[in-house]
Design an enzyme around this catalytic site. Structure first.
Site, PDB file in Angstrom:
ATOM      1  N   SER A  94     126.283  94.913  75.111  1.00 10.16           N
ATOM      2  CA  SER A  94     126.500  93.675  75.840  1.00 10.16           C
ATOM      3  C   SER A  94     126.785  92.578  74.837  1.00 10.16           C
ATOM      4  CB  SER A  94     125.272  93.317  76.679  1.00 10.16           C
ATOM      5  OG  SER A  94     125.509  92.156  77.448  1.00 10.16           O
ATOM      6  N   HIS A  98     129.923  82.127  72.506  1.00  8.05           N
ATOM      7  CA  HIS A  98     129.925  80.704  72.820  1.00  8.05           C
ATOM      8  C   HIS A  98     130.668  79.971  71.692  1.00  8.05           C
ATOM      9  CE1 HIS A  98     127.158  80.985  76.190  1.00  8.05           C
ATOM     10  NE2 HIS A  98     126.329  81.710  75.455  1.00  8.05           N
ATOM     11  N   HIS A 108     132.287  87.054  77.959  1.00  7.89           N
ATOM     12  CA  HIS A 108     131.189  88.012  78.086  1.00  7.89           C
ATOM     13  C   HIS A 108     131.777  89.389  78.382  1.00  7.89           C
ATOM     14  CE1 HIS A 108     128.768  90.338  81.095  1.00  7.89           C
ATOM     15  NE2 HIS A 108     127.869  90.237  80.135  1.00  7.89           N
ATOM     16  N   ASN A 110     130.441  93.818  78.809  1.00  4.33           N
ATOM     17  CA  ASN A 110     129.332  94.766  78.858  1.00  4.33           C
ATOM     18  C   ASN A 110     129.869  96.128  79.258  1.00  4.33           C
ATOM     19  OD1 ASN A 110     127.274  96.188  80.909  1.00  4.33           O
ATOM     20  ND2 ASN A 110     126.105  95.157  79.308  1.00  4.33           N
ATOM     21  N   ARG A 262     113.060  93.938  75.015  1.00  2.00           N
ATOM     22  CA  ARG A 262     112.831  92.958  73.955  1.00  2.00           C
ATOM     23  C   ARG A 262     113.416  91.617  74.369  1.00  2.00           C
ATOM     24  NH1 ARG A 262     115.533  91.366  69.065  1.00  2.00           N
ATOM     25  NH2 ARG A 262     114.039  90.918  67.386  1.00  2.00           N
TER      26      ARG A 262
END
Length: 312
Positions: A94, A98, A108, A110, A262
């Protein structure tokens, strides 16, 4: 057989992570990605790579993970209730970029694979992924290019694939409480196993590799465009919408938190700087007000001519 396929997919993911990080480092020209390896007590781990404070890229994260668990969490079994609570394995890459320049859009992508082992049944697997674009100051030629790449990579898999996954992207990346899309869309798909493992793997590979083809020319065109405090303030304001979506609706965020993932890696998608302003309204007729025209589902390839360019 499934285990061998999972291993091959992991190898592809790690190669993809390297390729994307190298391309973004070249585009930035000032900073490199750090590498943060981590293990998960419940099983598995990952490699989170983040670039911070670049001349072109304010922050980017490209994360690989392969995690295991004893009970598939609700966010991953919503479309498959018969698998709720089954042992599972999930792996994917993923990424989020920015840029520093307000005229360069956030992007983005994924790609992922889930496998579950329900009791007294054959293992079940499915792929998911996609990519989407979030401009603050949209340029028609950028949007046209983004969707042309998406359509082209889908074409070998059937003429219905691009319209279907483009529509799914519009519907998924939608802030219902704001009544607007997160950006100008792209592709989104989930629960993909209908073509068989090898064909599905081939499609996910095309999506993962297509991301750079779609994004690199856009970033190159916009990264050095002059801007001032007004544009920067609007960029930070619009980044707030990105945060709202990721914390309220995003399935990947929910899955990571529900599965005990995490936290630093899960939330690396959030921008480093952002602002909210109560009751903000852009000046009528301004470039900032123009963005509203783009935050709704549209047939971009039909509406924007191939030579389209935005004013300014």
């Amino acid at each position: 057989m499934l285990e061998e396929g999972i291993t091959r997919f992991q190898n592809f993911l790690l190669e993809l992570q390297d390729r994307i990080c190298s391309a973004l480092e070249e585009a930035d020209g000032s900073q490199r990605f750090g590498a943060d390896r981590w293990d998960r007590p419940e099983g598995g781990g990952g490699l989170t790579r983040v670039l911070k404070g670049g001349a072109v890229i304010e922050q980017a994260g490209v994360g690989f993970s392969r995690v295991r668990g004893e009970r598939l969490p609700p966010s991953a079994s919503a479309a498959r209730p018969e698998l709720a609570g089954a042992p599972f394995e999930a792996l994917g890459v993923s990424l989020i970029v920015h840029p520093r320049n307000p005229y360069a859009p956030t992007s983005h992508a994924n790609v992922r694979l889930f496998a579950a082992w329900p009791k007294d049944r054959e293992p079940v697997w499915w792929f998911g992924g996609g990519f989407d674009l979030t401009p603050h100051y949209p340029f028609d030629e950028d949007i046209r290019h983004w969707h042309e790449v998406a359509r082209a990579l889908c074409a070998p898999f059937g003429e219905e694939v691009y319209p279907r996954y483009k529509r799914w992207c519009d519907e998924y990346f939608y802030l219902r409480h704001r009544g607007e899309t997160r950006g100008v869309g792209g592709l989104f798909f989930d629960d993909l196993n209908e073509w068989g493992f090898e064909r599905c793997f081939e499609f996910v590979r095309a999506v993962g590799e297509g991301y750079l083809t779609a994004y690199q020319p856009i970033l190159q065109r916009r990264k050095n465009r002059p801007y001032g405090e007004r544009e920067r303030a609007f960029q930070l304001y619009r980044r707030g919408r990105y945060v709202e979506f990721n914390l309220v609706y995003d399935r990947g965020t929910l899955f990571g938190l529900q599965s005990g993932g995490r936290v630093e890696s899960i939330l690396m998608s959030l921008p480093p700087l952002v602002r909210w302003e109560y009751g903000y309204q852009p000046e009528p007729g301004s470039p900032e007000a123009r963005l509203a025209e783009y935050l709704r589902p549209r047939d971009w390839l039909a509406e924007l001519p191939s030579s389209a360019k935005s004013p300014g």
